[in-house]
Scaffold this active site. Sequence first.
Site, short mmCIF file in Angstrom:
data_model
loop_
_atom_site.label_atom_id
_atom_site.label_comp_id
_atom_site.label_asym_id
_atom_site.label_seq_id
_atom_site.Cartn_x
_atom_site.Cartn_y
_atom_site.Cartn_z
N GLU A 180 50.58 16.64 -20.68
CA GLU A 180 50.71 15.56 -21.39
C GLU A 180 49.95 14.98 -22.27
OE1 GLU A 180 52.42 12.80 -18.19
OE2 GLU A 180 54.41 13.69 -18.47
N GLU A 249 59.41 18.43 -16.49
CA GLU A 249 59.25 17.59 -15.58
C GLU A 249 60.69 16.54 -15.38
OE1 GLU A 249 55.65 15.23 -14.72
OE2 GLU A 249 54.48 17.10 -15.12
C1 GAL Z 1 53.53 13.04 -15.24
C2 GAL Z 1 52.52 13.86 -15.03
C3 GAL Z 1 52.92 14.50 -13.54
C4 GAL Z 1 53.14 13.48 -12.68
C5 GAL Z 1 54.16 12.60 -13.14
C6 GAL Z 1 54.64 11.33 -12.18
O1 GAL Z 1 53.38 12.04 -16.33
O2 GAL Z 1 52.55 14.98 -15.72
O3 GAL Z 1 51.83 15.24 -13.04
O4 GAL Z 1 52.01 12.69 -12.58
O5 GAL Z 1 53.89 12.17 -14.27
O6 GAL Z 1 54.75 11.80 -10.86
#
Ligand code: GAL
Length: 843
Positions: A180, A249
């Site tokens: 990110e 994600e």
């Molecule tokens: C994203 C990040 C993850 C985790 C998630 C929130 O931005 O890539 O590692 O932190 O947010 O749980």
Amino acid sequence: MIMKRLLLVLIFLFLVTVVVGVNVTYDHRAVVVNGQRRVLVSGSIHYPRSTPDMWQGLIEKSKEGGLDVIETYVFWNLHEPVRNQYDFEGRKDLVKFVKLVADAGLYVHLRVGPYVCAEWNYGGFPLWLHFIPGIVLRTDNEPFKAEMKRFTAKIVNMMKEEKLYASQGGPIILSQIENEYGNIQSSYGPAAKSYVNWAASMATSLDTGVPWVMCQQQDAPDPIIDTCNGFYCDGYKPNSENKPTMWTENWTGWFLSFGGAVPYRPVEDISYAVARFYQRGGTFQNYYMYHGGTNFGHSTGGPFISTSYDYDAPLDEYGAPREPKWGHLKDLHKAIKLCEEALVATDPTTTSLGQNVEASVYKTSSTCAAFLANVDTQNDATVDFNGNSYNLPAWSVSILPDCKNVVFNSAKINSMATIKRFVATSVKDEVSDSKAVSSDWSYVSEPVGISSNDAFDKKGLVEQINTTADQSDYLWYSISIDVKGDEPFLHGESQTTLHVKSLGHVLHLFINGQLEGSAIGIAGQPDFSKDFPITLKHGMNKLDLLSLTVGLQNYGAFFDKTGAGITGPVELTGGSTVDLSSQQWTYQIGLKGEALGLGSGGSSLWVSGSPKSQPLTWYKTTFDAPSGDTPLAIDFTGMGKGEAWVNGQSIGRYWPAYIAPTSGCSECSYKGSFGPTKCLKGCGKPSQNLYHVPRSWLKSTGNVLVLFEEIGGDPTQISFVTQELESLCSHVSESHPLPMEAWSQDKSTRKLKLESKPRVSLKCPHPNQVISSIKFASFGTPQGKCGSFSHGECQSTTALLIIQKACIGSRTCIIEVSATTFGEPCIGVVKSLAVEASCALNT
Ligand code: GAL
């Protein structure tokens, strides 16, 4: 001759590699495995957030839940706590984890990072990076790039040596570099772009034979695939027409912070988001998290991330399926897989079927799959599609693998729900059969203020992380004040106050050895200013300020430079003000008990007893492993804040004294866009009361439990609790799609075969259990949810008896939802069957 033999050997070796290795590439539609585009469903499981004995079960339940891929980050600070000293033992055994995934026949997406965010201490960076001269993290900076490359290469080579890349016949089909960065890169100026390009070519040069991705990195250079993270990623378009649409994600809930309420995300919304993603051209989706687990030791980031990393994931913190989330997503995955052939064959054609309703069709001469979506947040819709009529609840997607039959609708849950509770276990001790962990404790008092020979004096206030290098959460700031009676801060009417400004995260103030008060930051705002009303005596006064970190920052531009501790000012105020900030202070890093290793229970200092409400106290007891094999936790009710160790291993920081706000937990609807604060529970309660004690850390007898309590508690109140099933439920309507098992695809005709009616199916989770009672049953128009069903106006009088007969004594039971089973209670009304049952050991 020799040359000829050598050539033959080389050809043979080449052929072996080609035969066992799997070729992974991609095109605009999908990840391509051995020449075949694949629709892949993935889930995150972070290996150090569970214990190695749990891994196989987690992976099996992931497979059963319909995953093809397990995704994990690699945690740099775990593997290289000291520069050039690596550790891959126990929970850190990455190779073992990857091999277990391979054994289950699943693929791996290895997100090396090595910056990972992940609510992990310092985003996964080892703190020693911070002290390398001239280093600037996450930008085009030579010292940083050298370290990042060294660690990335170390991991890649380790995987290669074990032949774990798909190109070598292993399970790893994808890897990620950075994490990110696109979200924050503008803060790093022009150097950011060259860093991104460097990271991309550094990664590709490592020659893994499988594609690399960068998430949230829209300018990811070829051949790196830019991927999407978020609660929704439908409509995401990668930066080249040759790259597939991937979602790395999909947040299945959200993380919990100490001081916050517990977030959850309804499965109707998650499955809506996933179905929308595949509807609109996506072919790879990863649940973050599929199993969240536990932040053992000091692994949490933050600050203030809780020890539990449950995340409301489909597998709960302890590894058990969370129902109906796990089951409904399993149904979704089957539905998507029934569409795979059509999905990979072509791009979708999307048409509007009315306001907020759209159909996407994947059609070739030989196959057809369709998705019907109602994106309206309130109104259900009935639509005509291909000559048939379909009912689409608001905020839902229906999946039609043959463009005709609905096998899945995201808002209509067929799978069962469960209610689980943590129940106190009785511990037999000599005195009583009590629920407490123990009545037999010993303790050591931690000295207030400076006790170590390593303490040092310094003029002025120091920043905490630069001082402790995160070797301990604790830093003492101590000063003595000689009060003669004519000090300016004693003048006037007003009370003397000590004003302290701190970057956070927590401060305990002791005056002359007594705890006077504490100041605590909150998640998102760890710094604070506080005025402590104090009374000083004539003569020498000892001011001891214990400053604490609670997990280091893991997110944001330059997060690594976020400081902590009392950077001032520190002032005494009464009639006028005296600034203590630039005076001489004495500092001590860490506690005496830490230096003595009290966490593992050793030392001759322990004295018998369990004094209550006493700050800065170490407590120790021994206990036998509670019987059974259900997940085990300690309920910390009665304690304040501190850390706990079982047989020398830290189960994490505990903090039941930090209570969630009383508001913000009202009923939440799955309809409409989700966000981290939309659905919360546990308002007005401790954010986290229960702390996982891995069964594999226990012996049958003689286990040692140590607590360090900062603010005062009563260890005799804490109890062991085990996770037990309270109820199994199911509520299925006649209008629901048929159960997923009823759908199978005839390979030759590609027609879906229907084998039954909508049905309720219940299954006790453990093989040695059977359904022991039916707490509720109603066929007609029952209302409510699991645990609080009620009868509606229409109900069959026979439902309870029929279900008792069909279910009691069996582990599983399946009942058709139809008037044929129960008789007709109300003609012309769409009816449903609701059942709540309980399970018991089969004796
Ligand atoms: C994203 C990040 C993850 C985790 C998630 C929130 O931005 O890539 O590692 O932190 O947010 O749980």
